[in-house]
Design an enzyme around this catalytic site. Structure first.
Site, PDB file in Angstrom:
ATOM      1  N   GLU A   1       0.886  -1.160   0.000  1.00 17.71           N
ATOM      2  CA  GLU A   1       0.000   0.000   0.000  1.00 17.71           C
ATOM      3  C   GLU A   1       0.924   1.210   0.000  1.00 17.71           C
ATOM      4  O   GLU A   1       1.619   1.456   0.974  1.00 17.71           O
ATOM      5  CB  GLU A   1      -0.912  -0.035   1.228  1.00 17.71           C
ATOM      6  CG  GLU A   1      -2.250   0.632   0.977  1.00 17.71           C
ATOM      7  CD  GLU A   1      -2.188   2.124   1.134  1.00 17.71           C
ATOM      8  OE1 GLU A   1      -2.236   2.831   0.108  1.00 17.71           O
ATOM      9  OE2 GLU A   1      -2.069   2.596   2.266  1.00 17.71           O
TER      10      GLU A   1
ATOM     11  N   GLU B   1       3.569  12.756  -4.753  1.00 13.02           N
ATOM     12  CA  GLU B   1       3.049  12.778  -3.382  1.00 13.02           C
ATOM     13  C   GLU B   1       3.955  13.645  -2.505  1.00 13.02           C
ATOM     14  O   GLU B   1       5.158  13.412  -2.442  1.00 13.02           O
ATOM     15  CB  GLU B   1       2.988  11.356  -2.819  1.00 13.02           C
ATOM     16  CG  GLU B   1       2.309  11.316  -1.470  1.00 13.02           C
ATOM     17  CD  GLU B   1       2.128   9.907  -0.932  1.00 13.02           C
ATOM     18  OE1 GLU B   1       3.133   9.171  -0.895  1.00 13.02           O
ATOM     19  OE2 GLU B   1       1.015   9.560  -0.534  1.00 13.02           O
TER      20      GLU B   1
END
Ligand code: UN1
Length: 494
Positions: free
Chosen positions: A251, A386
């Site tokens: 993840e 990100e």
């Protein structure tokens, strides 16, 4: 100031690292506040943990799943009873405001009760056979020893997503928590033991990625790695695991977007943006780091948002007046500052923030002002990469088609959101979004444990945490055919 000494939990006992080395951890809101000293472990400690985890596999697998579930049920109860004390520690250690730290622990409580129930389900299938007197079913088998590598942004919730399903599926596990939040992980393991978990079933090894994470990934007896963290580390783990036939669940990052269409309830959308972008100081993989506004409402909403962002109260998360805590560490502060420079060089317009915040007591921590860029184009790095901080990039679009195109125009695919009051547009977006999670009239954060959590593209590798889908990570399907006809029957032939 007290400097408590925390330990590893290996082979059923609390212990220092074999080398005797330690590291200390500080409060990101106040660098003078030392949380404690922790073992700086290495491959030798991992080796001992693996030996112990291997020795306990058989006994744990013989324990009936409802009994395993009862232990998790007690874990949920203990977490509930100690929620406030644990939240205080988590806020000191990680920086998120108390309300959010309570939420983090609540997510672990939810996960404990949810997974405890799985002890009495672990559903398989019974399906018809094409042949007479033949019975077909599926069972879940454990995978083996699991290496669980967890990040600092959800110091209890994310370990709970991994440890509980690993255990209910009869695996044994080694937890390597982030070295920025080791105290919360230690409390978490203490609680599992207090709840009656057989001591060698779970091992806790503190330390860095290179010193502990890598030996864990590379250990030949570890059958499964579950990792939450950066895409780069995830890729390296995946490459190794694929070469060595290990099961791996990843993840990784997100570049989530919230769309606001011109028919949306703007008051609601505004609340959602503030929460999605600046909650947890933007340090969630689900954080809303892009805001996609339909042109007609863009300037009004931007103006109102600017007003809110400028007035957010920064400070120690332990104070009830604080709305946004610090970033986790100096490195993260530098990374966020760098992205502000990148955004400016790319030609985006900095509306507010963009710098570390050092007023009053905040000078002692890693605070960063809520930051908003406008005039952002989808291909700019601040709209693609990100950042993991309180930085929001506003992109203006003509219509829903362009909005969806921009929302999907990233290498990540975790969480996307749309604000509209038009049900047709909402359903259109639900279908068209390329992400694992979709929200309508809510921000990109706020997943619940009974639903699958995870993403597509560079965010994940096809697995989903939480919910029943977590069981698919931590177990292997075994398909069973029982022929009670007393004769040889040939499928596809007879
Ligand atoms: C994460 O950011 O890694 O949906 C997890 C949410 C939380 C979990 C976030 N329940 O924002």
């Amino acid at each position: 100031m007290a400097n408590p000494k925390f330990l590893n939990f290996i082979d059923g006992a609390w212990c220092s690292s074999k080398s005797g080395k330690t590291f200390s951890n500080i409060n990101p809101a106040n660098k003078d506040d030392i949380i404690g000293t922790f073992p700086a472990s290495d491959a030798q400690d991992v080796q001992k943990a693996v030996e112990s985890a291997a020795s306990s596999l058989e006994e744990w697998q013989k324990t009936p799943p409802p009994k395993r579930g009862e232990i998790l049920f007690r874990v949920g109860e203990i977490l509930q009873n100690r929620k406030e004390e644990l939240a205080q520690l988590m806020t000191r250690e990680m920086g998120k405001i108390l309300r959010e730290a309570r939420g983090d622990i609540q997510e672990a409580i939810d996960m404990a009760f949810y997974t405890a129930g799985e002890g009495r389900r672990l559903l398989g299938q019974t399906v018809p056979s094409e042949l007479p007197n033949k019975f077909c079913m599926t069972l879940r088998d454990p995978v083996g020893i699991c290496g669980l590598i967890t990040p600092w942004n959800f110091p209890m919730a994310i370990p709970s997503w991994k440890v509980f399903p690993a255990l209910i599926c009869a695996n044994t596990a080694i937890l390597k928590p982030a070295s920025d939040t080791p105290a919360s992980a230690t409390k978490f393991v203490e609680i599992l033991l207090e709840a009656g978990l057989p001591p060698k079933t779970l091992q806790l090894v503190h330390g860095t990625g290179p010193e502990v994470g890598t030996p864990l990934v590379k250990h030949p007896q570890i059958e499964l790695i579950s990792f939450t963290g950066s895409s780069q580390t995830g890729q390296e783990i995946a490459a190794y695991c694929s070469q060595h036939h290990k099961k791996v669940s990843l993840e990784m990052g997100g570049k989530n977007a919230q769309i606001v269409l011109e028919d949306a309830n703007l008051d609601l959308a505004l609340e959602g943006i503030v929460w999605g972008a600046f909650g947890t100081t933007g340090q969630r993989c689900t954080a809303s780091s892009r805001l996609i506004l339909q042109k007609k409402i863009a300037s009004e909403l931007t103006h109102r948002l600017l007003n809110r962002a400028k007035n957010l109260k920064l400070g120690s998360g332990l104070l009830s007046s604080t709305e946004m805590g610090p970033l986790i560490n100096q490195k993260q502060l530098e990374k966020v500052s760098e992205y502000v420079q990148i955004g400016q060089k790319e030609g985006a317009q900095l509306l507010t923030g963009g710098h570390p915040y050092r007023e009053g007591e905040c000078s002692k921590g890693f605070f960063f002002s809520p930051t908003i860029f406008t005039n952002v184009h989808s291909q700019m790095r601040i709209a693609q990469e990100e950042i993991f901080g309180p930085v929001l990039a506003i992109i203006e679009v003509e219509d829903i088609e362009e909005a969806i195109h921009v929302a999907n125009d990233t290498s990540y695919g975790l969480s996307l959101s749309i604000y509209t009051q038009d049900i047709n547009q909402a359903f259109h977006a639900i279908r068209a979004f390329k992400s694992g999670i979709v929200y309508v009239n809510a921000p990109t954060i706020g997943a619940e444990v009974q639903l699958p959590f995870g993403g597509i593209k560079h965010t994940g590798n096809g697995h989903r945490e939480a919910a029943q889908t977590a069981l698919d990570i931590f177990s292997e399907w075994k398909t069973v055919f029982i022929d009670h006809s007393g004769r040889l029957q040939k499928a596809q032939i007879d």
